[in-house]
Design an enzyme around this catalytic site. Sequence first.
Site, mmCIF file in Angstrom:
data_model
loop_
_atom_site.group_PDB
_atom_site.id
_atom_site.type_symbol
_atom_site.label_atom_id
_atom_site.label_comp_id
_atom_site.label_asym_id
_atom_site.label_seq_id
_atom_site.Cartn_x
_atom_site.Cartn_y
_atom_site.Cartn_z
ATOM 1 C CE1 TYR A 1 -5.863 39.561 -19.104
ATOM 2 C CE2 TYR A 1 -6.683 38.218 -20.910
ATOM 3 C CZ TYR A 1 -5.637 38.640 -20.103
ATOM 4 O OH TYR A 1 -4.369 38.130 -20.290
ATOM 5 C CD GLU B 1 -6.319 36.373 -12.390
ATOM 6 O OE1 GLU B 1 -5.259 35.715 -12.252
ATOM 7 O OE2 GLU B 1 -6.331 37.584 -12.652
ATOM 8 C CG ASN C 1 2.514 40.290 -22.051
ATOM 9 O OD1 ASN C 1 1.744 39.325 -22.122
ATOM 10 N ND2 ASN C 1 2.237 41.376 -21.363
ATOM 11 C CG HIS D 1 -2.608 36.203 -16.493
ATOM 12 N ND1 HIS D 1 -3.042 37.497 -16.333
ATOM 13 C CD2 HIS D 1 -3.064 35.507 -15.404
ATOM 14 C CE1 HIS D 1 -3.746 37.576 -15.198
ATOM 15 N NE2 HIS D 1 -3.769 36.384 -14.624
ATOM 16 C CE LYS E 1 -0.888 37.250 -21.285
ATOM 17 N NZ LYS E 1 -0.795 38.725 -21.476
HETATM 18 P P1 DAT Z 1 -0.149 42.279 -16.865
HETATM 19 O O1 DAT Z 1 -0.370 41.127 -17.804
HETATM 20 O O2 DAT Z 1 1.305 42.650 -16.757
HETATM 21 O O3 DAT Z 1 -0.813 42.089 -15.521
HETATM 22 P P2 DAT Z 1 -2.341 44.075 -17.503
HETATM 23 O O4 DAT Z 1 -3.162 43.239 -16.595
HETATM 24 O O5 DAT Z 1 -2.299 45.544 -17.243
HETATM 25 O O6 DAT Z 1 -0.830 43.547 -17.550
HETATM 26 O O7 DAT Z 1 -2.851 43.899 -19.007
HETATM 27 C C1 DAT Z 1 -3.268 42.650 -19.493
HETATM 28 C C2 DAT Z 1 -2.598 42.405 -20.828
HETATM 29 O O8 DAT Z 1 -3.059 43.362 -21.792
HETATM 30 C C3 DAT Z 1 -1.095 42.585 -20.812
HETATM 31 O O9 DAT Z 1 -0.419 41.413 -20.407
HETATM 32 C C4 DAT Z 1 -0.788 42.952 -22.231
HETATM 33 C C5 DAT Z 1 -1.994 43.780 -22.637
HETATM 34 N N1 DAT Z 1 -1.766 45.216 -22.435
HETATM 35 C C6 DAT Z 1 -1.815 45.884 -21.251
HETATM 36 N N2 DAT Z 1 -1.604 47.193 -21.418
HETATM 37 C C7 DAT Z 1 -1.420 47.375 -22.757
HETATM 38 C C8 DAT Z 1 -1.166 48.516 -23.569
HETATM 39 N N3 DAT Z 1 -1.065 49.752 -23.049
HETATM 40 N N4 DAT Z 1 -1.008 48.323 -24.903
HETATM 41 C C9 DAT Z 1 -1.115 47.098 -25.445
HETATM 42 N N5 DAT Z 1 -1.377 45.974 -24.736
HETATM 43 C C10 DAT Z 1 -1.523 46.108 -23.402
HETATM 44 MG MG MG Z 2 -2.873 41.834 -15.149
#
Ligand code: DAT
Ligand code: MG
Length: 143
Positions: free
Chosen positions: A52, A133, A119, A122, A12
């Site tokens: 997303y 994707e 973080n 992805h 990212k």
């Molecule tokens: P991941 O990237 O671990 O698959 P995800 O698909 O649930 O997680 O969410 C996509 C991204 O959105 C994630 O990498 C960081 C952000 N995110 C997810 N949940 C969040 C939250 N509760 N608060 C803030 N950012 C969040």
């Molecule tokens: Mg995800």
Amino acid sequence: MTDVQRSLVLVKPDGVRRGLSGEILRRIEAKGYTLVAVELRDATPEILAAHYAEHEGKPFYAPLVEFMLSGPVLAVVVEGHRCIEGFRSLAGATDPTVAAPGTIRGDLGRDWGLAVQQNLVHGSDSPESAEREIGIWFADLGA
Ligand code: DAT
Ligand code: MG
């Protein structure tokens, strides 16, 4: 026996900005997975809306899209048996504060007090997501 899988990994904008692309690729290669495609790209609102789609309507969705547009991403296709699950394990938990030490997010990430977690990476979460994707980011590759 399991089938060879492909996963879509993104470094990212925070990872690219912080100069961690090489470290993240190093961890993927050290694990033994193969790099099929690696490309520094600027995301677009259209790509991110598709990528997303599952998060549309969530409170962090708009900040997430804005963050992903804040600089280039390194788009990567990784290959290997069970690499979808394997990369998720390398990446660690979504919240970098609680991601286990030893993982990408646990070792290299932290909470910056923002509306969306930055973080670093992805990784596709299932074979269906990976196929979808990879089609979004690398239309010429198929999945
Ligand atoms: P991941 O990237 O671990 O698959 P995800 O698909 O649930 O997680 O969410 C996509 C991204 O959105 C994630 O990498 C960081 C952000 N995110 C997810 N949940 C969040 C939250 N509760 N608060 C803030 N950012 C969040
Ligand atoms: Mg995800």
